[in-house]
Design a protein around this motif. Sequence first.
Motif, mmCIF file in Angstrom:
data_model
loop_
_atom_site.group_PDB
_atom_site.id
_atom_site.type_symbol
_atom_site.label_atom_id
_atom_site.label_comp_id
_atom_site.label_asym_id
_atom_site.label_seq_id
_atom_site.Cartn_x
_atom_site.Cartn_y
_atom_site.Cartn_z
ATOM 1 N N ASN A 126 -11.524 -2.472 1.861
ATOM 2 C CA ASN A 126 -10.855 -1.332 1.522
ATOM 3 C C ASN A 126 -10.381 -0.451 2.663
ATOM 4 O OD1 ASN A 126 -10.107 0.390 -0.503
ATOM 5 N ND2 ASN A 126 -11.677 2.365 -0.069
ATOM 6 N N LEU A 127 -10.583 -0.765 3.533
ATOM 7 C CA LEU A 127 -10.083 0.195 4.879
ATOM 8 C C LEU A 127 -8.645 -0.614 5.224
ATOM 9 C CD1 LEU A 127 -10.441 2.816 6.364
ATOM 10 C CD2 LEU A 127 -11.636 0.963 8.462
ATOM 11 N N GLU A 128 -9.109 -1.727 5.352
ATOM 12 C CA GLU A 128 -8.125 -2.492 6.288
ATOM 13 C C GLU A 128 -6.780 -2.961 5.037
ATOM 14 O OE1 GLU A 128 -11.156 -4.702 9.364
ATOM 15 O OE2 GLU A 128 -10.758 -6.456 7.051
ATOM 16 N N TYR A 129 -7.310 -3.589 4.095
ATOM 17 C CA TYR A 129 -6.576 -4.264 2.975
ATOM 18 C C TYR A 129 -6.004 -3.631 1.640
ATOM 19 C CZ TYR A 129 -4.522 -7.670 0.536
ATOM 20 O OH TYR A 129 -3.716 -8.698 -1.195
ATOM 21 N N LEU A 130 -7.445 -2.633 0.718
ATOM 22 C CA LEU A 130 -6.740 -2.589 -0.208
ATOM 23 C C LEU A 130 -6.118 -0.702 0.016
ATOM 24 C CD1 LEU A 130 -10.403 -3.277 -2.596
ATOM 25 C CD2 LEU A 130 -7.859 -5.028 -2.830
ATOM 26 N N ALA A 131 -5.996 0.101 0.595
ATOM 27 C CA ALA A 131 -6.183 1.304 0.940
ATOM 28 C C ALA A 131 -4.378 1.537 1.305
ATOM 29 C CB ALA A 131 -7.105 2.155 1.748
ATOM 30 N N GLN A 132 -3.881 2.241 0.200
ATOM 31 C CA GLN A 132 -1.767 2.389 0.516
ATOM 32 C C GLN A 132 -1.868 3.660 1.616
ATOM 33 O OE1 GLN A 132 0.313 -0.263 1.202
ATOM 34 N NE2 GLN A 132 -2.393 -0.798 0.364
ATOM 35 N N GLY A 133 -2.863 4.441 1.431
ATOM 36 C CA GLY A 133 -2.367 6.007 2.324
ATOM 37 C C GLY A 133 -1.380 6.385 1.054
ATOM 38 N N VAL A 134 -0.180 5.955 0.501
ATOM 39 C CA VAL A 134 0.150 6.690 -0.406
ATOM 40 C C VAL A 134 0.887 5.479 -1.585
ATOM 41 C CG1 VAL A 134 2.387 7.338 -0.782
ATOM 42 C CG2 VAL A 134 1.192 8.506 1.119
ATOM 43 N N ILE A 135 0.777 5.999 -2.844
ATOM 44 C CA ILE A 135 0.721 4.874 -3.889
ATOM 45 C C ILE A 135 2.415 5.129 -5.062
ATOM 46 C CG2 ILE A 135 0.261 4.482 -6.344
ATOM 47 C CD1 ILE A 135 -2.723 4.280 -5.156
ATOM 48 N N LEU A 136 3.076 4.344 -4.828
ATOM 49 C CA LEU A 136 4.197 4.517 -5.609
ATOM 50 C C LEU A 136 3.938 3.530 -6.744
ATOM 51 C CD1 LEU A 136 6.971 4.939 -5.114
ATOM 52 C CD2 LEU A 136 7.511 2.821 -4.588
ATOM 53 N N ARG A 137 4.144 3.918 -8.046
ATOM 54 C CA ARG A 137 3.569 3.895 -9.334
ATOM 55 C C ARG A 137 4.142 4.394 -10.585
ATOM 56 N NH1 ARG A 137 -2.634 4.637 -11.066
ATOM 57 N NH2 ARG A 137 -2.737 2.959 -9.132
ATOM 58 N N ASP A 138 4.893 3.885 -11.419
ATOM 59 C CA ASP A 138 6.001 3.869 -12.587
ATOM 60 C C ASP A 138 7.304 5.364 -12.096
ATOM 61 O OD1 ASP A 138 4.248 2.627 -14.118
ATOM 62 O OD2 ASP A 138 2.868 3.707 -14.771
ATOM 63 N N GLY A 139 7.501 4.810 -10.866
ATOM 64 C CA GLY A 139 8.611 6.001 -10.080
ATOM 65 C C GLY A 139 7.923 6.758 -9.860
ATOM 66 N N LYS A 140 6.465 7.768 -9.448
ATOM 67 C CA LYS A 140 6.232 8.077 -8.961
ATOM 68 C C LYS A 140 5.565 7.543 -7.416
ATOM 69 C CE LYS A 140 4.579 9.712 -13.694
ATOM 70 N NZ LYS A 140 5.194 8.470 -14.146
ATOM 71 N N VAL A 141 5.474 8.548 -6.957
ATOM 72 C CA VAL A 141 4.608 8.507 -5.575
ATOM 73 C C VAL A 141 3.864 9.627 -4.907
ATOM 74 C CG1 VAL A 141 6.789 9.730 -3.943
ATOM 75 C CG2 VAL A 141 5.052 7.881 -2.707
ATOM 76 N N PHE A 142 2.141 9.179 -4.618
ATOM 77 C CA PHE A 142 1.591 10.489 -4.702
ATOM 78 C C PHE A 142 0.179 10.378 -4.056
ATOM 79 C CE2 PHE A 142 1.317 7.387 -8.465
ATOM 80 C CZ PHE A 142 0.129 6.645 -8.481
ATOM 81 N N PRO A 143 -0.365 10.401 -3.834
ATOM 82 C CA PRO A 143 -1.523 10.555 -2.568
ATOM 83 C C PRO A 143 -2.309 8.986 -3.137
ATOM 84 C CG PRO A 143 -1.557 12.562 -2.745
ATOM 85 C CD PRO A 143 -0.892 12.099 -3.882
ATOM 86 N N ASP A 144 -2.919 8.213 -2.657
ATOM 87 C CA ASP A 144 -3.613 7.121 -3.206
ATOM 88 C C ASP A 144 -5.155 7.271 -3.260
ATOM 89 O OD1 ASP A 144 -5.188 4.995 -3.081
ATOM 90 O OD2 ASP A 144 -4.414 3.470 -0.871
ATOM 91 N N THR A 145 -5.547 7.958 -3.890
ATOM 92 C CA THR A 145 -7.152 8.043 -4.510
ATOM 93 C C THR A 145 -8.178 6.922 -4.815
ATOM 94 O OG1 THR A 145 -6.466 8.826 -6.288
ATOM 95 C CG2 THR A 145 -6.635 10.759 -4.530
ATOM 96 N N LEU A 146 -9.075 7.570 -4.724
ATOM 97 C CA LEU A 146 -10.195 6.754 -5.084
ATOM 98 C C LEU A 146 -11.432 6.872 -6.017
ATOM 99 C CD1 LEU A 146 -11.743 3.521 -3.491
ATOM 100 C CD2 LEU A 146 -10.259 5.436 -2.457
#
Length: 926
Positions: free
Chosen positions: A182-202
């Motif tokens: 998760n730390l090295e690969y999956l986590a993006q810091g910020v997510i871009l989805r469906d034309g929206k940008v928002f914090p990566d949360t899980l």
Amino acid sequence: MNQDPFKIKSSLKTESGTYDYWSLEKLQQSGKNIKKLPFSIRILLENALRNFDDFSITKEHLNTLLNWKPEPSDEDIPYKPARVLMQDFTGVPAVVDIASLRSEAKRKGKDPGMINPLIPVDLVIDHSVQVDYFGTNYSYQRNVEVEYERNAERYQFLKWAQKSFDNFSVVPPGMGICHQVNLEYLAQGVILRDGKVFPDTLVGTDSHTPMVNGIGVVGWGVGGIEAEAALLGQPIFFIMPEVVGLKLTGKLPAGTTATDMVLTITELLRKHGVVGKFVEVYGPGLDNLSVPDRATISNMSPEFGCTVTYFPIDDRTLDYMGKTNRSKDQIKLVEDYCKANMLWRKDEELIQYSSVVELDLGTVEATVSGPKRPQDKILVRNFKPKFEELLQAVHGREYIPIDKREEVARFVEEGGGQTEDQSHEKAPAETEIKTKIKNGLKSVSVKLHNEKFELYDGSIVIAAITSCTNTSNPSVMLGAGLVARKARQLGLDVKPWVKTSLAPGSKVVTDYLEKSELLEDLEALKFHTVGYGCTSCIGNSGPLPRHIAQAVEDNDLVVASVLSGNRNFEARVHPQVKMNYLMSPMLVVVYAIAGRVDVDLYNEPLGYDPNLEPVYMEDIWPTNEEIAEVARKVLTPDDYQKNYGEIFEGNDIWRELQSGEGEIYPWDESSTYIKEAPFFKGISVDVPDAKDIVNARVLLKLGDSITTDHISPAGSFRPDTPAGKYLVGRGVERPDFNSYGSRRGNDEVMVRGTFANVRIKNQLSTQEGGFTKYIPDDEEMSVFDASQKYQLSGTPLIVLAGKEYGSGSSRDWAAKGTNLLGIKAVVAESYERIHRSNLVGMGVLPLQFQKGESAEILGLTGFEEFSILGIENGLKAGQIFDAKAVTKDGKEIDFKVKSRLDSEVEIAYYKHGGILNYVLRDFLKD
């Protein structure tokens, strides 16, 4: 969905395009004081604003977040994470539940294919590898082969799920630990989805999910129950958290490690009291910490007791993203978004915190923690006398200094102490020796082939470089390699009774250890790679060598383990090891060479070189400059690109693994691994009425700090346990038992394993372990057998407990098993966050004694009949109920208990009998 009551929806122009976002800066400009809010609260606020629908997320929720105050609150807030992370121990039962929901939906005439994860789910298979083979260059391959033999059915089930469910991906075995991936690969810091940008949360189905807080991502561990609700579109509701500011100043002294720092912080925050709270780190000391250092701290949030330990995004974060091969576009998007939306680390002095804890990093010393709690900090310079104290206080044995042991052993060998006791006629020294034989430290001579050695209380039998906590940090891993190199150059080796292992959290670690040629040095000291996954931390240490195991068992030796992990609860690392100590990978190597914990590393030699010159720890300890120099040479983004470019492929065994097809899983009634969950079969469409608990019996009366390990063990179990008898009755041989954790897809095994920890102390029983007294017959038996008898007679059950009930890992089976045992309520002095939530999620009522009261203060023995009254009159959050205990002779003890249903949503979940029942009924009605 996506209504905008504050009119803050905006456009962010970036080099890669223009995207919608919900602007906290606009709220600030409109008069809302966002700058005073901790960064973690800002992210929760953005989450609620973006997902506002005026139904599940209301204006009241938004105002609660906007008006966050440092004081405690009883108001609940919603959270809809962007994704879910799972590991296989908790992931398998979650997938079983979703597949079971599909089966019940089909029986009810609905389209089962409509039940899917609504947000991305990544499941990393990392908890099933076991250290059966060690100390050889074939250890890894053999352990992988055995892992597939044991778990083929579970893995086939997960492959079916990957093909059948939308938004569901599986990282095959042997690729790494979920938190490090998760730390090295999956986590993006910020997510871009469906034309929206928002914090990566899980949220993650493992308590160490907060490790990703170190890279600026809000995420925490939940039980599989909450995670399933989240991936099925339900918000997670929880009480508005207090936020404790952890102010770091200074820098770590030469010779100390990030592990020393995090063990120091663990004790500091436990003493301060952060259970159920957020911790947010700030101060000039952050500038001296790399992201792996920060992640080491965040990883141990559950050991602190808090929900998250959050580090805001700054230049160090971007630098780490570059080093771990995130794309330049992604890194720029993170920077642009965070700076535009008040999520970039600055203006820390304006933030209000509920309280502040300060630590000058310059005061950190070499540290270990143990022998059974991560917060029990011991400075290395005090370790030897502390061991002596614990041996006497806990195990009733007098410590014998090493220079006296030969004298005692010789006295025994010559027959001393075997004759009648005539100590009054003996010399004082001889009398002292006889006393030590009777009450002192135990030892046993062990011989295997041509090798002979003495095992004592305090001998180290397991030395494991393991766990996401430390193997994700190159500085301590390279440091461990340098310790091994220097020790090897001076002719030192690990002791022959020590079971060594190296279990990196990702293959990147192997790459940089190989490039630095330090892997060769570690292997020379028998620290061979045994697998890529969680091992000793979760009880997957594997068996001790037979001659060591027999010596420990036959002589009741108090032996020790040393591990670079995060968990050292009783019986967790290994059932035969009574003392378990957490420490840095570098110290793990040092202690493996010493072979015992009762050594003064600063004044006693670890051993002697071929010329009989003493070798001390300082002779093999690398400088910070040496570690940094190696790191500069071997750490490159290319390693991350290579390993994570093929992470979903798996090995040949995985690729050839056969799995079923179709929307409905073909349940096999003969399976002892995968079984349809019993919670939803024949569920009513209507919600049943809540009822009072009347004339209940106590199944267990427990003390303080009962962990989810005590409630739902993850390690091995014996044939004479209820779970063992169940498997034997179905033709499963002892070598094929596997572990409780691997059997989590079968409720029959898991309910029999609930409260079956060999170290649990039930005050109703005269025996340690999973036993109780069936009160009507005054007969002792297993907890499972007693629960079956009570359920046959229709008797409701409760548990009485002390403080910090349910601490430790986020095990949903600790709640599921509680439910299946017929337990209607738990009455405790206090709860750890995840387990309390999981109890609600399984329809078990968490109740709390009034402040200043406990079972002991009220005079409750546990042998009374209990009634909890007022439940059926209508439920409210935090409600006070009347409780009554009636003794055998008719005496009544009246007292009050507080409902720990903390919100209206939790009340709804409880009424439905659990959160998934709530989701399924909603689906059946829609």
